[in-house]
Design a protein around this motif. Structure first.
Motif, PDB file in Angstrom:
ATOM      1  N   ALA A 127      48.184   7.580  48.884  1.00 48.25           N
ATOM      2  CA  ALA A 127      48.501   8.929  48.438  1.00 48.25           C
ATOM      3  C   ALA A 127      48.224   9.210  46.892  1.00 48.25           C
ATOM      4  O   ALA A 127      47.775  10.260  46.471  1.00 48.25           O
ATOM      5  CB  ALA A 127      49.919   9.182  48.537  1.00 48.25           C
ATOM      6  N   GLY A 128      48.487   8.022  46.034  1.00 55.18           N
ATOM      7  CA  GLY A 128      48.180   7.971  44.632  1.00 55.18           C
ATOM      8  C   GLY A 128      46.659   8.143  44.645  1.00 55.18           C
ATOM      9  O   GLY A 128      45.976   8.921  43.785  1.00 55.18           O
ATOM     10  N   VAL A 188      49.226   9.347  38.078  1.00 55.24           N
ATOM     11  CA  VAL A 188      48.996   9.082  39.445  1.00 55.24           C
ATOM     12  C   VAL A 188      48.426   7.257  39.560  1.00 55.24           C
ATOM     13  O   VAL A 188      48.604   6.800  40.524  1.00 55.24           O
ATOM     14  CB  VAL A 188      48.028   9.847  40.259  1.00 55.24           C
ATOM     15  N   ILE A 210      51.738  14.380  54.386  1.00 49.16           N
ATOM     16  CA  ILE A 210      52.839  14.723  53.505  1.00 49.16           C
ATOM     17  C   ILE A 210      53.915  15.914  53.986  1.00 49.16           C
ATOM     18  O   ILE A 210      55.261  15.833  54.218  1.00 49.16           O
ATOM     19  CB  ILE A 210      52.717  14.732  51.965  1.00 49.16           C
ATOM     20  N   PRO A 235      54.658  15.312  42.051  1.00 52.38           N
ATOM     21  CA  PRO A 235      54.058  14.488  43.196  1.00 52.38           C
ATOM     22  C   PRO A 235      54.225  13.068  42.837  1.00 52.38           C
ATOM     23  O   PRO A 235      54.357  12.278  43.719  1.00 52.38           O
ATOM     24  CB  PRO A 235      52.822  15.106  43.646  1.00 52.38           C
ATOM     25  N   ALA A 236      53.657  12.731  41.628  1.00 46.86           N
ATOM     26  CA  ALA A 236      53.711  11.030  41.281  1.00 46.86           C
ATOM     27  C   ALA A 236      55.041  10.612  41.539  1.00 46.86           C
ATOM     28  O   ALA A 236      55.216   9.235  41.897  1.00 46.86           O
ATOM     29  CB  ALA A 236      53.170  10.898  39.944  1.00 46.86           C
ATOM     30  N   VAL A 291      51.095   4.894  39.596  1.00 48.61           N
ATOM     31  CA  VAL A 291      51.595   4.694  40.657  1.00 48.61           C
ATOM     32  C   VAL A 291      50.575   3.675  41.673  1.00 48.61           C
ATOM     33  O   VAL A 291      51.265   2.990  42.425  1.00 48.61           O
ATOM     34  CB  VAL A 291      51.805   6.017  41.553  1.00 48.61           C
ATOM     35  N   ILE A 321      56.077  10.064  44.983  1.00 50.94           N
ATOM     36  CA  ILE A 321      55.422   8.905  45.694  1.00 50.94           C
ATOM     37  C   ILE A 321      55.468   7.480  45.364  1.00 50.94           C
ATOM     38  O   ILE A 321      55.869   6.660  45.985  1.00 50.94           O
ATOM     39  CB  ILE A 321      53.760   9.053  45.516  1.00 50.94           C
ATOM     40  N   CYS A 379      45.848  14.080  53.336  1.00 51.68           N
ATOM     41  CA  CYS A 379      46.930  13.278  52.461  1.00 51.68           C
ATOM     42  C   CYS A 379      48.088  14.469  52.481  1.00 51.68           C
ATOM     43  O   CYS A 379      49.339  14.036  52.721  1.00 51.68           O
ATOM     44  CB  CYS A 379      46.587  12.967  51.241  1.00 51.68           C
ATOM     45  N   TRP A 421      58.317   6.181  47.248  1.00 54.75           N
ATOM     46  CA  TRP A 421      58.283   5.561  48.708  1.00 54.75           C
ATOM     47  C   TRP A 421      58.440   4.090  48.655  1.00 54.75           C
ATOM     48  O   TRP A 421      57.825   3.073  48.145  1.00 54.75           O
ATOM     49  CB  TRP A 421      56.813   5.802  49.278  1.00 54.75           C
ATOM     50  N   CYS A 439      50.919   3.141  51.693  1.00 54.30           N
ATOM     51  CA  CYS A 439      51.269   4.609  51.795  1.00 54.30           C
ATOM     52  C   CYS A 439      51.084   5.170  50.268  1.00 54.30           C
ATOM     53  O   CYS A 439      50.404   5.978  49.884  1.00 54.30           O
ATOM     54  CB  CYS A 439      52.359   5.222  52.276  1.00 54.30           C
ATOM     55  N   LYS A 440      51.881   4.641  49.199  1.00 49.84           N
ATOM     56  CA  LYS A 440      51.967   4.863  47.821  1.00 49.84           C
ATOM     57  C   LYS A 440      50.651   4.881  47.151  1.00 49.84           C
ATOM     58  O   LYS A 440      50.105   5.487  46.635  1.00 49.84           O
ATOM     59  CB  LYS A 440      53.188   3.883  47.413  1.00 49.84           C
TER      60      LYS A 440
END
Length: 557
Positions: free
Chosen positions: A335-336, A149, A218, A319-320, A152, A323, A214, A326, A331-332
Motif C-alpha cells: 500500500a505504501g 509514505v 482499501i 493515508p500514510a 511507512v 496504512i 490498491c 495496519w 499489506c503495509k
C-alpha cells in the motif's frame, strides 16, 4: 567594450540545444524559444487517447484527492455534501481544462508560449511567474508527503527504522528517519525528471493500473471490516451540523477549495496536450470523466478514514497514518508503494513539468524541460518544506490562497482563444516579439486590466487568510467563492475591453498551424549576417525542416 562584456558573460557552454526553425529564429538564436518550447513535430506526438486517459487516472489517484473531504467535513458539512461539492467542482474545472487543453492540441505549443497571444510577450510573465511559484512550492510539499509514505514502506520491512537516532533539533519539524525517507523519495524522482515527456506516458499508464487496484482494495477493506456500514462518517446520523447562510458559505468555500487544488492544471493543460496525436474532440472527454473519477476517489478517502476511526479510535485523513496502523507488514509495504507511486506521478504531472515549462520560457537560452525539472527538484531542498509545514502556517495559507490568481489567468486564456481570436492564432508570430502579438511594448493592457479587476474583490479575504488578525468585515465574503468570482469578472472585463478596443493587429483570416510551417506550406524568412554565422552555413535543419541560405536570408523551404 559593451559588446565584449556581453559576449564574455553569455556562457555558451551552458546554452541548451537550439535547432534552426521558423520559431527559434536564425540558427536557433531566438531570445524567446528553444527546442523544447517549439511546437511539437508530427512524428514526436506520441500521446494517444489512452495515454491522456491514463495521465488523468494517474493524476487523480493520489493522497490529495483522498483528503478532499477532510476540510469539508471539518467545518460541519456531511459526507453527502462533500461528494456533491467534489463532483460540482470538477464539472466546472474540467470544462476549463478541456477548453485550454484544446489549444495545445491545435498548436502543439506549451502554456507559456500560448499565453503570449492574449497577454503579449512581456505581459505573459504575469501568468508564467504566478504559476511557477505555485508549482515549485507544491513540488517541495508533495516530495515531503511522498517521503512520509516511503517511511511507512521502510518500517514495514525494518520496524526499528522508526527508532533511528535523531540528531536534528525538534524545531526543524523533521527527524533523521523522516529526512532519510524524504531523501530517498527525492532521489527516486530524479530519473523520471530526466525523462522526456513522451516517455513519461508509460509511467502514467503503469500508475493508472497499479494504484487504482490498491485504492479499490482499501475501499473493500473499509466496508468489510466495518460490517458493511463504512464506519461513523457514513452512518445515517452523519448529517451537516450547520444550516442557513453558514451552510451556503461553507458549501461555496469548500467548492472554491477543491477547484483551487486543480487551478494550476486548468491553466497548464497545453503543456501535456501538445504531445497529443488525437484530435481536439477527445479533450471534451474530460468533462464527464473527471467528475466521476475524482468523486469516486474522494469517496474512497471518506470510507477509509471512517473505517480507520472505528478501528483505531482517531480521525486522521492522512493515508500514510492509516496504512501505518495496519498489522500486516506485507499489506503495509505494498500500500505504501502504491501511494508513493501515486505521489511520484502527480508531482511530475502537476508540478515539476509545469515549473520546467515556465522556467524554460523565462530563460530559454539556458533552461530546457529537463534542466527545468532538475532545478525544480533542487529548489525543493532550498524551500525546506518540513519547516514550512511545522512553523509557517501563514505562508502555507498564502500559497494555498494564491490560486485565486489562477482563475483570472485561466479566463483570459479561454476567452482570448475561443472568442476574441476565434481559434485563429499565428503560431510563428507567437515566437517573434516584433510580430502581431507585440501589443503595446509587449503588453496587452486589456488582459492586465481584466486580471487586476478580477483579482481585486478577493484581496480582502486573501489577506485575511494569511493573517487572520486583519478583519476586513463583509469584504471577506467574495473570497468564499474566489476562483469562480475571479474567473467570471475577468471574463466579462476582458471580453468587453477586447470588443470595444479590438486588437485588430492580432486578427488574422485563418489560423497558421505548426504543421503548415514544418511541411513548408507557410514560410518564414529570417535575416542573418554572414559574418556572424560564417559562409559555411549553407543548408541544415532536422526533421521536416530544411534551411537554405539565399542572399543574406535563411529561408525555410
Amino acid at each position: 567594450m559593451a559588446s565584449r562584456l556581453k559576449g564574455r558573460f553569455q556562457w555558451p557552454a551552458l546554452r541548451v540545444k537550439q535547432v534552426p526553425s521558423a520559431f527559434s529564429g536564425a540558427l536557433g538564436v531566438s531570445r524567446w524559444s528553444n527546442i523544447d518550447l517549439d511546437p511539437i513535430r508530427r512524428e514526436d506526438r506520441k500521446w494517444s487517447v489512452w495515454a491522456l486517459i491514463a495521465y488523468w487516472f494517474s493524476d487523480a489517484f493520489n493522497a490529495a484527492t483522498w483528503e478532499f473531504a477532510a476540510s469539508i467535513l471539518a467545518i460541519g458539512l456531511s459526507y453527502k455534501d462533500a461528494i456533491g461539492i467534489v463532483a460540482t467542482a470538477f464539472l466546472v474545472v474540467s470544462t476549463v481544462i478541456s477548453l485550454n487543453g484544446a489549444t495545445g492540441v491545435l498548436y502543439h505549443a506549451p502554456f507559456p508560449v500560448l499565453a503570449r497571444a492574449g497577454w503579449g510577450f512581456w505581459g505573459s510573465y504575469v501568468a508564467i511567474i504566478s504559476r511557477v511559484i505555485l508549482a515549485m512550492f507544491w513540488f517541495a510539499i508533495q516530495t515531503l508527503n511522498g517521503g512520509d509514505v516511503v517511511f511507512v514502506m521502510i518500517t514495514a520491512i525494518w520496524p526499528s527504522f522508526a527508532d533511528l537516532h535523531n540528531g536534528i533539533p525538534a524545531s526543524e519539524g523533521i527527524t533523521t528517519a523522516q529526512m532519510v525517507s524524504f531523501l530517498l523519495f527525492w532521489l527516486a524522482q530524479i530519473p523520471f525528471l530526466y525523462m522526456h515527456p513522451n516517455s513519461l506516458r508509460y509511467l502514467f499508464i503503469t500508475k493508472s493500473i497499479l494504484v487504482p487496484i490498491c485504492f479499490i482494495a482499501i475501499l473493500i477493506w473499509s466496508f468489510r471490516s466495518t460490517g458493511g456500514t463504512g464506519g461513523p462518517l457514513l452512518s445515517s446520523s452523519a448529517r451537516a451540523t450547520i444550516g442557513g447562510s453558514a451552510y451556503s458559505y461553507a458549501w461555496l468555500s469548500s467548492l472554491t477549495s477543491v477547484i483551487g487544488n486543480y487551478a494550476t492544471l486548468s491553466v497548464n493543460m497545453p503543456d501535456f496536450s501538445r504531445y497529443s496525436k488525437a484530435s481536439v474532440k477527445w479533450q471534451w472527454l474530460y468533462v464527464p470523466m473527471l467528475p466521476v473519477v475524482f468523486t469516486f476517489i474522494s469517496f474512497i478517502g471518506i470510507a477509509a478514514t471512517s473505517a480507520g476511526q472505528e478501528h483505531y479510535g482517531q480521525l486522521d485523513w492522512n493515508p500514510a497514518t492509516l496504512i501505518a496502523n495496519w498489522p500486516n507488514r506485507s499489506c503495509k509495504f505494498f500500500a505504501g508503494f502504491a501511494f508513493s507511486l501515486a505521489a511520484l506521478g502527480v508531482n511530475i504531472s502537476a508540478n515539476s513539468l509545469s515549473a520546467a515549462n515556465d522556467l524554460a520560457a523565462l530563460f530559454p537560452s539556458y533552461i530546457n524541460i529537463r534542466r527545468g525539472q532538475l532545478l525544480c527538484a533542487l529548489v525543493a531542498w532550498i524551500m525546506v518544506p518540513w519547516r514550512i509545514l511545522a512553523t509557517a502556517s501563514g505562508f502555507l495559507n498564502f500559497m494555498s490562497a494564491y490560486s485565486v490568481f489562477l482563475g483570472p489567468i485561466a479566463a483570459i486564456l479561454v476567452w482570448d482563444f475561443w472568442w476574441i481570436h476565434d481559434m485563429k492564432y499565428d503560431v510563428v508570430a507567437l515566437y517573434h516579439p516584433e510580430g502581431i502579438y507585440r501589443y503595446t511594448y509587449g503588453i496587452n493592457w486589456r488582459a492586465i486590466t481584466a486580471f487586476v479587476v478580477g483579482v481585486a474583490p478577493n484581496l480582502p479575504g486573501f489577506i485575511n487568510s494569511i493573517n487572520p488578525a486583519i478583519n476586513p468585515g463583509v469584504g471577506i465574503r467574495p473570497y468564499t467563492f474566489a476562483w469562480i468570482l475571479g474567473f467570471t469578472i475577468t471574463s466579462l472585463i476582458y471580453v468587453v475591453l477586447s470588443t470595444i478596443f479590438k486588437p485588430t493587429e492580432t486578427m488574422i483570416p485563418r489560423a497558421i498551424l505548426p504543421d503548415e510551417v514544418y511541411d513548408g506550406e507557410v514560410g518564414e524568412s529570417v535575416t542573418i549576417e554572414g559574418k556572424a554565422f560564417g559562409d559555411d552555413v549553407e543548408r541544415g535543419g532536422s526533421g521536416d525542416n530544411d534551411w537554405k541560405k539565399e542572399e543574406g536570408e535563411l529561408r525555410v523551404i
